[in-house]
Scaffold this motif. Structure first.
Motif, PDB file in Angstrom:
ATOM      1  N   PRO A 128       0.831  -1.209   0.000  1.00 54.21           N
ATOM      2  CA  PRO A 128       0.000   0.000   0.000  1.00 54.21           C
ATOM      3  C   PRO A 128       0.861   1.253   0.000  1.00 54.21           C
ATOM      4  O   PRO A 128       2.035   1.211   0.319  1.00 54.21           O
ATOM      5  CB  PRO A 128      -0.788  -0.131   1.305  1.00 54.21           C
ATOM      6  CG  PRO A 128       0.092  -0.944   2.193  1.00 54.21           C
ATOM      7  CD  PRO A 128       0.863  -1.871   1.286  1.00 54.21           C
ATOM      8  N   GLY A 129       0.262   2.369  -0.383  1.00 56.12           N
ATOM      9  CA  GLY A 129       0.938   3.646  -0.297  1.00 56.12           C
ATOM     10  C   GLY A 129       1.393   4.210  -1.619  1.00 56.12           C
ATOM     11  O   GLY A 129       1.965   5.293  -1.657  1.00 56.12           O
ATOM     12  N   PHE A 130       1.167   3.518  -2.721  1.00 55.81           N
ATOM     13  CA  PHE A 130       1.508   4.044  -4.040  1.00 55.81           C
ATOM     14  C   PHE A 130       0.580   5.230  -4.300  1.00 55.81           C
ATOM     15  O   PHE A 130      -0.609   5.151  -4.082  1.00 55.81           O
ATOM     16  CB  PHE A 130       1.297   2.951  -5.091  1.00 55.81           C
ATOM     17  CG  PHE A 130       1.656   3.371  -6.486  1.00 55.81           C
ATOM     18  CD1 PHE A 130       2.969   3.339  -6.917  1.00 55.81           C
ATOM     19  CD2 PHE A 130       0.684   3.776  -7.370  1.00 55.81           C
ATOM     20  CE1 PHE A 130       3.305   3.700  -8.206  1.00 55.81           C
ATOM     21  CE2 PHE A 130       1.006   4.139  -8.672  1.00 55.81           C
ATOM     22  CZ  PHE A 130       2.325   4.104  -9.082  1.00 55.81           C
ATOM     23  N   ARG A 131       1.155   6.347  -4.748  1.00 56.50           N
ATOM     24  CA  ARG A 131       0.349   7.549  -4.940  1.00 56.50           C
ATOM     25  C   ARG A 131       0.685   8.180  -6.277  1.00 56.50           C
ATOM     26  O   ARG A 131       1.847   8.267  -6.663  1.00 56.50           O
ATOM     27  CB  ARG A 131       0.661   8.527  -3.811  1.00 56.50           C
ATOM     28  CG  ARG A 131      -0.280   9.675  -3.697  1.00 56.50           C
ATOM     29  CD  ARG A 131      -0.026  10.429  -2.397  1.00 56.50           C
ATOM     30  NE  ARG A 131       1.010  11.419  -2.509  1.00 56.50           N
ATOM     31  CZ  ARG A 131       0.808  12.670  -2.908  1.00 56.50           C
ATOM     32  NH1 ARG A 131      -0.404  13.077  -3.205  1.00 56.50           N
ATOM     33  NH2 ARG A 131       1.799  13.517  -2.994  1.00 56.50           N
ATOM     34  N   THR A 132      -0.349   8.585  -7.009  1.00 47.51           N
ATOM     35  CA  THR A 132      -0.143   9.283  -8.271  1.00 47.51           C
ATOM     36  C   THR A 132      -0.275  10.786  -8.041  1.00 47.51           C
ATOM     37  O   THR A 132      -0.974  11.226  -7.125  1.00 47.51           O
ATOM     38  CB  THR A 132      -1.155   8.834  -9.346  1.00 47.51           C
ATOM     39  OG1 THR A 132      -2.470   9.058  -8.873  1.00 47.51           O
ATOM     40  CG2 THR A 132      -0.960   7.371  -9.691  1.00 47.51           C
ATOM     41  N   THR A 133       0.427  11.556  -8.879  1.00 44.45           N
ATOM     42  CA  THR A 133       0.383  13.014  -8.786  1.00 44.45           C
ATOM     43  C   THR A 133       0.119  13.591 -10.175  1.00 44.45           C
ATOM     44  O   THR A 133       0.370  12.943 -11.186  1.00 44.45           O
ATOM     45  CB  THR A 133       1.712  13.579  -8.258  1.00 44.45           C
ATOM     46  OG1 THR A 133       2.766  13.228  -9.154  1.00 44.45           O
ATOM     47  CG2 THR A 133       2.018  13.048  -6.864  1.00 44.45           C
ATOM     48  N   LEU A 134      -0.379  14.809 -10.213  1.00 46.54           N
ATOM     49  CA  LEU A 134      -0.671  15.490 -11.471  1.00 46.54           C
ATOM     50  C   LEU A 134      -0.348  16.965 -11.307  1.00 46.54           C
ATOM     51  O   LEU A 134      -0.879  17.629 -10.419  1.00 46.54           O
ATOM     52  CB  LEU A 134      -2.147  15.298 -11.834  1.00 46.54           C
ATOM     53  CG  LEU A 134      -2.668  16.027 -13.056  1.00 46.54           C
ATOM     54  CD1 LEU A 134      -1.948  15.567 -14.314  1.00 46.54           C
ATOM     55  CD2 LEU A 134      -4.159  15.795 -13.201  1.00 46.54           C
ATOM     56  N   ASN A 135       0.547  17.461 -12.152  1.00 47.85           N
ATOM     57  CA  ASN A 135       0.940  18.867 -12.100  1.00 47.85           C
ATOM     58  C   ASN A 135       0.798  19.499 -13.473  1.00 47.85           C
ATOM     59  O   ASN A 135       1.195  18.895 -14.474  1.00 47.85           O
ATOM     60  CB  ASN A 135       2.396  19.005 -11.632  1.00 47.85           C
ATOM     61  CG  ASN A 135       2.579  18.509 -10.225  1.00 47.85           C
ATOM     62  OD1 ASN A 135       1.874  18.937  -9.321  1.00 47.85           O
ATOM     63  ND2 ASN A 135       3.502  17.579 -10.036  1.00 47.85           N
ATOM     64  N   LEU A 136       0.247  20.702 -13.511  1.00 40.75           N
ATOM     65  CA  LEU A 136       0.112  21.454 -14.752  1.00 40.75           C
ATOM     66  C   LEU A 136       1.089  22.624 -14.733  1.00 40.75           C
ATOM     67  O   LEU A 136       1.296  23.255 -13.703  1.00 40.75           O
ATOM     68  CB  LEU A 136      -1.301  22.016 -14.913  1.00 40.75           C
ATOM     69  CG  LEU A 136      -2.473  21.058 -14.868  1.00 40.75           C
ATOM     70  CD1 LEU A 136      -3.774  21.805 -15.163  1.00 40.75           C
ATOM     71  CD2 LEU A 136      -2.294  19.909 -15.830  1.00 40.75           C
ATOM     72  N   ALA A 137       1.669  22.916 -15.910  1.00 46.56           N
ATOM     73  CA  ALA A 137       2.536  24.079 -16.026  1.00 46.56           C
ATOM     74  C   ALA A 137       2.262  24.751 -17.370  1.00 46.56           C
ATOM     75  O   ALA A 137       2.410  24.115 -18.398  1.00 46.56           O
ATOM     76  CB  ALA A 137       3.995  23.648 -15.926  1.00 46.56           C
ATOM     77  N   PRO A 138       1.828  25.962 -17.378  1.00 48.54           N
ATOM     78  CA  PRO A 138       1.473  26.773 -16.210  1.00 48.54           C
ATOM     79  C   PRO A 138       0.118  26.350 -15.657  1.00 48.54           C
ATOM     80  O   PRO A 138      -0.709  25.784 -16.363  1.00 48.54           O
ATOM     81  CB  PRO A 138       1.417  28.188 -16.784  1.00 48.54           C
ATOM     82  CG  PRO A 138       0.999  27.991 -18.206  1.00 48.54           C
ATOM     83  CD  PRO A 138       1.618  26.691 -18.638  1.00 48.54           C
ATOM     84  N   GLU A 139      -0.096  26.647 -14.390  1.00 48.31           N
ATOM     85  CA  GLU A 139      -1.406  26.373 -13.784  1.00 48.31           C
ATOM     86  C   GLU A 139      -2.414  27.362 -14.344  1.00 48.31           C
ATOM     87  O   GLU A 139      -2.093  28.523 -14.588  1.00 48.31           O
ATOM     88  CB  GLU A 139      -1.326  26.511 -12.268  1.00 48.31           C
ATOM     89  CG  GLU A 139      -0.579  25.379 -11.609  1.00 48.31           C
ATOM     90  CD  GLU A 139      -0.684  25.418 -10.098  1.00 48.31           C
ATOM     91  OE1 GLU A 139      -1.679  25.958  -9.566  1.00 48.31           O
ATOM     92  OE2 GLU A 139       0.245  24.922  -9.455  1.00 48.31           O
ATOM     93  N   GLY A 140      -3.648  26.888 -14.548  1.00 49.83           N
ATOM     94  CA  GLY A 140      -4.718  27.750 -15.056  1.00 49.83           C
ATOM     95  C   GLY A 140      -4.453  28.336 -16.417  1.00 49.83           C
ATOM     96  O   GLY A 140      -4.521  29.560 -16.594  1.00 49.83           O
ATOM     97  N   PRO A 141      -4.128  27.513 -17.429  1.00 50.45           N
ATOM     98  CA  PRO A 141      -3.856  28.073 -18.760  1.00 50.45           C
ATOM     99  C   PRO A 141      -5.101  28.744 -19.349  1.00 50.45           C
ATOM    100  O   PRO A 141      -6.225  28.380 -19.044  1.00 50.45           O
ATOM    101  CB  PRO A 141      -3.464  26.842 -19.579  1.00 50.45           C
ATOM    102  CG  PRO A 141      -4.094  25.694 -18.868  1.00 50.45           C
ATOM    103  CD  PRO A 141      -4.109  26.063 -17.421  1.00 50.45           C
TER     104      PRO A 141
END
Length: 163
Positions: free
Chosen positions: A41-54
């Motif tokens: 357990p403990g696998f975690r996905t992440t999601l990042n946008l660049a730039p934020e709020g296009p």
């Protein structure tokens, strides 16, 4: 003259001995297969946008990443699904620098689905599942417009990883 009955009886004796004692040498099955290790357990996905709020019409980068629990073996293989509303976001291209055993099935991109799979025996070390370019079709696009679903993941020891 050759006694065929004696040869046949000898052949049957050898066959019976091989059948009865053949698996005791360690070459064959030695009992039930042990169960696979329990999921980590403990696998975690992440999601990042660049730039934020296009802004509407602007291209942006999305980095789909992962984090493993401390002390875990490296990520060995995975399949993830990225869904989005094609009226709000369109897929442009996967970053060509993200290779190392990863493939992107973008056939569903026009309807809002991308499947990403990766596998490597040495494990992934960059913390990325996918990095790609997208285009905002609406003014208020945010990370919540992209939904990442983990279909399956295993570490390099073939233990199932789960959130």
């Amino acid at each position: 003259m050759i006694d065929r009955r004696r040869i046949v009886r000898g052949a049957w004796a050898v066959l019976a001995a091989a059948t009865l004692f053949g698996c005791s040498s360690g070459d064959g099955p030695s009992g039930p297969t042990p169960p696979p290790p329990p999921p980590a357990p403990g696998f975690r996905t992440t999601l990042n946008l660049a730039p934020e709020g296009p802004t509407a019409g602007a291209e942006f980068e999305a980095a789909l990443g992962y984090e493993l629990p401390a002390g875990s073996a490296p990520l060995g293989a995975y399949v993830v699904e990225l869904r989005f509303d094609p009226a709000r976001v369109s897929f442009v291209a996967a970053d060509p620098s993200i290779t190392n055993g990863r493939v992107v099935n973008q056939l569903g991109a026009p309807t809002g689905t991308i499947i990403v799979a990766g596998a490597t025996s040495g494990g992934f070390a960059d913390g990325l599942l996918l990095k790609g370019s997208f285009r905002a079709r609406a003014a208020d696009v945010a990370a919540s417009d992209l939904r990442l679903t983990l279909r399956e993941a295993v570490d390099t020891q073939l233990r199932e990883l789960r959130p």
